[in-house]
Design a protein around this motif. Structure first.
Motif, PDB file in Angstrom:
ATOM      1  N   ARG A   3       3.318   1.043 -11.853  1.00 50.89           N
ATOM      2  CA  ARG A   3       2.798  -0.164 -11.235  1.00 50.89           C
ATOM      3  C   ARG A   3       3.957  -1.005 -10.723  1.00 50.89           C
ATOM      4  O   ARG A   3       4.871  -1.331 -11.488  1.00 50.89           O
ATOM      5  CB  ARG A   3       2.017  -0.914 -12.317  1.00 50.89           C
ATOM      6  CG  ARG A   3       1.103  -1.947 -11.772  1.00 50.89           C
ATOM      7  CD  ARG A   3       0.078  -2.306 -12.802  1.00 50.89           C
ATOM      8  NE  ARG A   3       0.469  -3.542 -13.450  1.00 50.89           N
ATOM      9  CZ  ARG A   3      -0.345  -4.233 -14.247  1.00 50.89           C
ATOM     10  NH1 ARG A   3      -1.550  -3.769 -14.534  1.00 50.89           N
ATOM     11  NH2 ARG A   3       0.058  -5.344 -14.785  1.00 50.89           N
ATOM     12  N   LYS A  13     -10.047  -8.695  -9.226  1.00 53.46           N
ATOM     13  CA  LYS A  13      -9.154  -7.534  -9.227  1.00 53.46           C
ATOM     14  C   LYS A  13      -7.747  -7.967  -8.827  1.00 53.46           C
ATOM     15  O   LYS A  13      -7.589  -8.911  -8.064  1.00 53.46           O
ATOM     16  CB  LYS A  13      -9.632  -6.473  -8.211  1.00 53.46           C
ATOM     17  CG  LYS A  13     -11.015  -5.917  -8.496  1.00 53.46           C
ATOM     18  CD  LYS A  13     -11.333  -4.703  -7.640  1.00 53.46           C
ATOM     19  CE  LYS A  13     -11.510  -4.927  -6.171  1.00 53.46           C
ATOM     20  NZ  LYS A  13     -12.579  -5.822  -5.750  1.00 53.46           N
ATOM     21  N   TYR A  16      -1.622  -3.934  -6.936  1.00 53.40           N
ATOM     22  CA  TYR A  16      -0.175  -3.770  -7.100  1.00 53.40           C
ATOM     23  C   TYR A  16       0.340  -2.669  -6.183  1.00 53.40           C
ATOM     24  O   TYR A  16      -0.382  -1.711  -5.862  1.00 53.40           O
ATOM     25  CB  TYR A  16       0.151  -3.358  -8.550  1.00 53.40           C
ATOM     26  CG  TYR A  16      -0.268  -4.369  -9.573  1.00 53.40           C
ATOM     27  CD1 TYR A  16       0.623  -5.351 -10.020  1.00 53.40           C
ATOM     28  CD2 TYR A  16      -1.564  -4.356 -10.104  1.00 53.40           C
ATOM     29  CE1 TYR A  16       0.234  -6.287 -10.969  1.00 53.40           C
ATOM     30  CE2 TYR A  16      -1.958  -5.289 -11.050  1.00 53.40           C
ATOM     31  CZ  TYR A  16      -1.057  -6.252 -11.484  1.00 53.40           C
ATOM     32  OH  TYR A  16      -1.447  -7.175 -12.426  1.00 53.40           O
ATOM     33  N   SER A  18       2.712   0.668  -5.590  1.00 56.61           N
ATOM     34  CA  SER A  18       2.981   1.813  -6.464  1.00 56.61           C
ATOM     35  C   SER A  18       4.322   2.418  -6.041  1.00 56.61           C
ATOM     36  O   SER A  18       5.030   1.835  -5.221  1.00 56.61           O
ATOM     37  CB  SER A  18       1.872   2.846  -6.325  1.00 56.61           C
ATOM     38  OG  SER A  18       1.988   3.500  -5.086  1.00 56.61           O
ATOM     39  N   ILE A  25      -2.269   0.334  -6.513  1.00 57.30           N
ATOM     40  CA  ILE A  25      -2.917   0.374  -7.828  1.00 57.30           C
ATOM     41  C   ILE A  25      -3.829  -0.848  -7.944  1.00 57.30           C
ATOM     42  O   ILE A  25      -3.390  -1.979  -7.696  1.00 57.30           O
ATOM     43  CB  ILE A  25      -1.842   0.387  -8.937  1.00 57.30           C
ATOM     44  CG1 ILE A  25      -1.092   1.737  -8.858  1.00 57.30           C
ATOM     45  CG2 ILE A  25      -2.442   0.150 -10.315  1.00 57.30           C
ATOM     46  CD1 ILE A  25       0.098   1.836  -9.751  1.00 57.30           C
ATOM     47  N   ALA A  27      -6.206  -3.046 -10.418  1.00 54.09           N
ATOM     48  CA  ALA A  27      -6.608  -3.320 -11.808  1.00 54.09           C
ATOM     49  C   ALA A  27      -7.842  -4.222 -11.786  1.00 54.09           C
ATOM     50  O   ALA A  27      -7.807  -5.317 -11.199  1.00 54.09           O
ATOM     51  CB  ALA A  27      -5.467  -3.976 -12.564  1.00 54.09           C
ATOM     52  N   ARG A  29     -10.009  -6.783 -13.481  1.00 58.93           N
ATOM     53  CA  ARG A  29      -9.856  -7.739 -14.586  1.00 58.93           C
ATOM     54  C   ARG A  29     -11.230  -8.071 -15.183  1.00 58.93           C
ATOM     55  O   ARG A  29     -12.273  -7.681 -14.650  1.00 58.93           O
ATOM     56  CB  ARG A  29      -9.170  -9.014 -14.088  1.00 58.93           C
ATOM     57  CG  ARG A  29      -7.814  -8.750 -13.398  1.00 58.93           C
ATOM     58  CD  ARG A  29      -7.006 -10.038 -13.272  1.00 58.93           C
ATOM     59  NE  ARG A  29      -7.814 -11.136 -12.761  1.00 58.93           N
ATOM     60  CZ  ARG A  29      -7.971 -11.412 -11.465  1.00 58.93           C
ATOM     61  NH1 ARG A  29      -7.359 -10.671 -10.540  1.00 58.93           N
ATOM     62  NH2 ARG A  29      -8.724 -12.421 -11.081  1.00 58.93           N
ATOM     63  N   ALA A  51     -14.769  -0.830 -13.068  1.00 61.05           N
ATOM     64  CA  ALA A  51     -13.817   0.203 -12.622  1.00 61.05           C
ATOM     65  C   ALA A  51     -14.449   1.581 -12.785  1.00 61.05           C
ATOM     66  O   ALA A  51     -14.386   2.416 -11.880  1.00 61.05           O
ATOM     67  CB  ALA A  51     -12.527   0.114 -13.431  1.00 61.05           C
ATOM     68  N   HIS A  77      -9.539   0.834 -16.701  1.00 58.58           N
ATOM     69  CA  HIS A  77      -9.842  -0.293 -15.797  1.00 58.58           C
ATOM     70  C   HIS A  77      -8.903  -0.340 -14.582  1.00 58.58           C
ATOM     71  O   HIS A  77      -8.842  -1.352 -13.885  1.00 58.58           O
ATOM     72  CB  HIS A  77      -9.857  -1.624 -16.568  1.00 58.58           C
ATOM     73  CG  HIS A  77      -8.545  -1.982 -17.182  1.00 58.58           C
ATOM     74  ND1 HIS A  77      -7.686  -2.853 -16.606  1.00 58.58           N
ATOM     75  CD2 HIS A  77      -7.964  -1.544 -18.304  1.00 58.58           C
ATOM     76  CE1 HIS A  77      -6.610  -2.947 -17.371  1.00 58.58           C
ATOM     77  NE2 HIS A  77      -6.749  -2.157 -18.396  1.00 58.58           N
ATOM     78  N   THR A  78      -8.214   0.773 -14.337  1.00 56.60           N
ATOM     79  CA  THR A  78      -7.240   0.780 -13.240  1.00 56.60           C
ATOM     80  C   THR A  78      -7.392   2.040 -12.392  1.00 56.60           C
ATOM     81  O   THR A  78      -7.485   3.140 -12.939  1.00 56.60           O
ATOM     82  CB  THR A  78      -5.800   0.744 -13.815  1.00 56.60           C
ATOM     83  OG1 THR A  78      -5.737  -0.262 -14.826  1.00 56.60           O
ATOM     84  CG2 THR A  78      -4.776   0.440 -12.740  1.00 56.60           C
TER      85      THR A  78
END
Ligand code: C5P
Length: 241
Positions: A3, A13, A16, A18, A25, A27, A29, A51, A77-78
């Motif tokens: 990440r 969400k 990020y 990569s 990426i 994630a 939340r 997710a 969750h990612t």
């Protein structure tokens, strides 16, 4: 996949960088919001439910020939996705009248549309996501007329496939919102497909099993999301890389 730097923080969400320039990426939340962010909470586990169900729907839709940004799950969750140039449109497909369409037009709540309706909103919180039409989309340079038709065809195909899947489990897909982005010359389905972005009614009881439970304080939203995950995702669907 490592990440990297935070690129964008949405309402539920975080996105990020990569190691690879054309992959990101995402994630999910545990945050949940409604009414343009005026109502907000954090509910432990909610990000994981969305997710997992998104991963499941993206995989299912890819199998049906609909191109998506989904690449795989990194943890529960990612997800890893292709980096898209997002088109700022909320493409909403409606099988029945509910929500804003009932507030704005004289439809009866729950009324079935003979042909599903597609409504597009311009995605801009500061303008409260105004409804947009084809001429404005073209004038803003978001899509060409042919691309609008392509996006409509994709949205209707997503609707057909999801509707069938839900129906087989006793759930009625009332409406949903999807977003698209460009990956080189192709338009891919991006963002998420989850209980945050659809209306689902239990066929037998009519009960909501989606974010309306949170919006209108209809009960325990986490249990509703857990129920949909349980009903929809087969045990053998792992998803995590
Ligand atoms: O609020 P409205 O009735 O227009 O919403 C239609 C559908 O699109 C609902 O399933 C809602 O959850 C979803 N939606 C969304 N994000 C928005 C607006 C609507 O996911 N910003």
């Amino acid at each position: 996949m490592n990440r990297g730097q935070l690129l964008y923080e949405g309402k539920a969400k975080s996105v990020y960088l990569s190691d690879t320039p054309d992959e990101l990426i995402v994630a999910f939340r545990d945050d949940i919001t409604a009414f343009d962010g005026q109502k907000k909470d954090s509910l432990a586990g909610k990000g994981g439910y969305n997710a997992r169900i998104s991963a499941f729907f993206f995989t299912y839709l890819e199998e049906k020939g609909i191109p998506t940004h989904f690449m795989g799950m990194i943890d529960d969750h990612t997800m890893a996705v292709k980096r898209l140039n997002m088109i700022p449109l909320e493409v909403i497909v409606r099988n029945r009248a509910a929500g804003s369409i009932v507030r704005r037009y004289p439809f009866r709540e729950g009324q079935t549309f003979d042909t599903p309706l597609i409504v597009m909103d311009y995605k801009d919180d500061s303008r409260h996501d105004p409804m947009i039409n084809d001429d404005i989309i073209i004038a803003l340079g978001l899509l060409s007329r042919d691309e609008i038709q392509h996006v409509r065809d994709l949205a209707l195909a997503v609707n057909r496939h999801l509707k069938e899947l839900f129906r087989a489990r006793g759930l009625d897909l009332v409406d949903f919102k999807i977003e698209f982005g460009r990956f080189g010359d192709t338009i891919l389905l991006g963002d998420e497909i989850s209980m945050d972005s659809m209306r689902l009614w239990d066929v037998k009881t009519g009960a909501s099993l989606d974010k309306d439970v949170y919006r209108y304080d209809k009960g325990d939203v986490l249990s509703a999301y857990a129920k949909v995950v349980d009903m929809m995702i087969p045990k053998e669907f792992g998803g995590v890389q």
